[in-house]
Design a protein around this motif. Structure first.
Motif, short mmCIF file in Angstrom:
data_model
loop_
_atom_site.label_atom_id
_atom_site.label_comp_id
_atom_site.label_asym_id
_atom_site.label_seq_id
_atom_site.Cartn_x
_atom_site.Cartn_y
_atom_site.Cartn_z
N MET A 105 35.22 41.02 25.38
CA MET A 105 36.01 42.19 25.74
C MET A 105 35.34 43.47 25.28
O MET A 105 35.34 44.48 26.01
N VAL A 109 34.73 45.52 28.81
CA VAL A 109 35.71 46.54 29.21
C VAL A 109 35.08 47.92 29.40
O VAL A 109 35.29 48.55 30.45
N VAL A 113 34.93 49.64 33.18
CA VAL A 113 35.59 50.91 33.47
C VAL A 113 34.58 51.94 33.95
O VAL A 113 34.84 52.71 34.89
N ILE A 200 37.62 42.77 35.79
CA ILE A 200 38.08 44.05 35.24
C ILE A 200 37.64 45.21 36.12
O ILE A 200 38.39 46.16 36.35
N THR A 201 36.41 45.13 36.63
CA THR A 201 35.90 46.21 37.48
C THR A 201 36.71 46.34 38.76
O THR A 201 37.09 47.45 39.17
N SER A 204 40.32 47.69 38.07
CA SER A 204 40.26 49.09 37.65
C SER A 204 39.86 50.00 38.80
O SER A 204 40.38 51.12 38.94
N VAL A 242 44.20 49.58 33.79
CA VAL A 242 43.03 49.10 33.04
C VAL A 242 43.46 48.07 32.01
O VAL A 242 42.77 47.06 31.79
N ILE A 243 44.59 48.30 31.36
CA ILE A 243 45.10 47.32 30.40
C ILE A 243 45.40 46.00 31.09
O ILE A 243 45.07 44.91 30.59
N SER A 246 42.16 44.28 31.88
CA SER A 246 41.57 43.73 30.66
C SER A 246 42.25 42.43 30.26
O SER A 246 41.59 41.47 29.82
N GLY A 249 40.98 39.66 32.43
CA GLY A 249 39.68 39.22 31.95
C GLY A 249 39.78 38.43 30.67
O GLY A 249 39.09 37.41 30.49
#
Length: 334
Positions: A105, A109, A113, A200-201, A204, A242-243, A246, A249
């Protein structure tokens, strides 16, 4: 002289007629609405029933194994279930799972982002499309392929990085290296970071695309630079997204099996250094020992699976609490 005016105002409806119309509006639903409501409600109930069934199954089988354990299940640094007095514990597995996921992470992360911001706010249109397409392809790669790549390509090329870390940060003890095979927790964390980066990408990126254009134009009109627009308008708006990304992920990192089993050299001890071989994770231990375990050994592995199940629920619950506290930044409330 009396002057009278007349207006064409319809007479007010009686109270009984208004009440009848309200009752009809509440009860008048089309068949499609009733079917959709039933399917939605049934799906939610079915999901809860499945989760409850999984929890009951894991708890029952875990109780059978833990009741015959001759050691402390939570603190024992051993996994030996094929003897008359079995001894097994999850201390090493908890440590390895959490440490490898945290490393992943910390690496993934910020990079994810940054890539999402680059695609949505910095890259030219001709470049953003191909970059987003490549990220989507990375998300579709099977975990065993990542594992093979990690074992054949990543591990042999980690010697230089490990040597550099040992030379400059070996005094910390956490980054010291005895020049063994780089099949360690740090290698696993780097591989997991590569695996969760596309998830994550992508999430986001979609969240950042939902930022109201008026917010960005207002910031630009006030003289803000592009980075100030991102900092004041984009990131606050997409924080909850985003949270959520994450946490998705992190869920994959916690439960990753084949990639970790292919790269890590497992052992039931906790290494002070992240660079030396050793340690293990829940998923890796289950995958490596399930085929050779007897019935009691499988119950013991199921007990470790129950702990991973609880950890995953706690992580998801914490994510929901964080998102609920930041509901003012969600897209639904913009």
């Amino acid at each position: 002289m009396d002057i009278s005016t007349t207006t064409d105002v319809p007479p007010p409806a009686s109270h009984s007629k208004v009440a009848e119309q309200k009752r009809a509006a509440r009860g008048a639903t089309r068949p499609g609405d009733r079917i959709f409501l039933g399917l939605s409600r049934g799906s939610g109930i079915l999901l809860l029933a499945i989760m409850a069934a999984i929890a009951v199954f894991l708890t029952y089988r875990a109780a059978l194994a833990i009741s015959k354990d001759h050691a402390n299940f939570l603190t024992t640094f051993e996994w030996n279930t094929n003897v008359l007095e079995p001894k097994f514990g999850i201390a090493v597995l908890v440590f390895g799972t959490i440490v490898s996921s945290v490393i992943a992470m910390v690496i993934a992360v910020p990079i994810a982002v940054a890539i999402a911001l680059f695609i949505t706010h910095y890259a030219p249109r001709r470049m953003s499309g191909p970059v987003a397409y490549v990220i989507d392809l990375l998300a579709a790669v099977p975990s065993i392929v990542y594992g093979l790549w990690g074992a054949l390509v990543l591990v042999p090329h980690m010697n230089g990085l490990f040597g550099w870390l040992n030379d400059f940060f070996g005094w910390t003890g956490v980054l010291s290296w005895d020049e063994g095979a780089p099949r360690s927790m740090l290698t696993v964390g780097i591989l997991l970071a590569i695996m969760i980066l596309p998830i994550i990408t992508n999430v986001s990126r979609e969240v950042f695309r939902q930022v109201p254009r008026m917010h960005e134009e207002a910031a630009l009109a006030l003289g803000a630079t592009r980075w100030e627009v991102v900092r004041m308008s984009v990131l606050p708006f997409g924080r909850s997204g985003v949270i959520s990304a994450s946490m998705l992920g992190l869920g994959r990192a916690l439960g990753e099996t084949m990639a970790v089993a292919t790269v890590l050299s497992p052992s039931f001890d906790i290494q002070a250094s992240l660079l030396n071989p050793g340690g293990g994770t829940f998923a890796q231990n289950i995958a490596s020992k399930f085929s050779e375990a007897n019935e009691f050994g499988r119950d013991a592995l199921i007990a470790s699976g129950l702990v991973l199940f609880v950890i995953t629920l706690l992580v998801n619950g914490a994510a929901r609490l964080i998102i609920a506290r930041r509901a003012e930044y969600s897209g639904a409330n913009a």
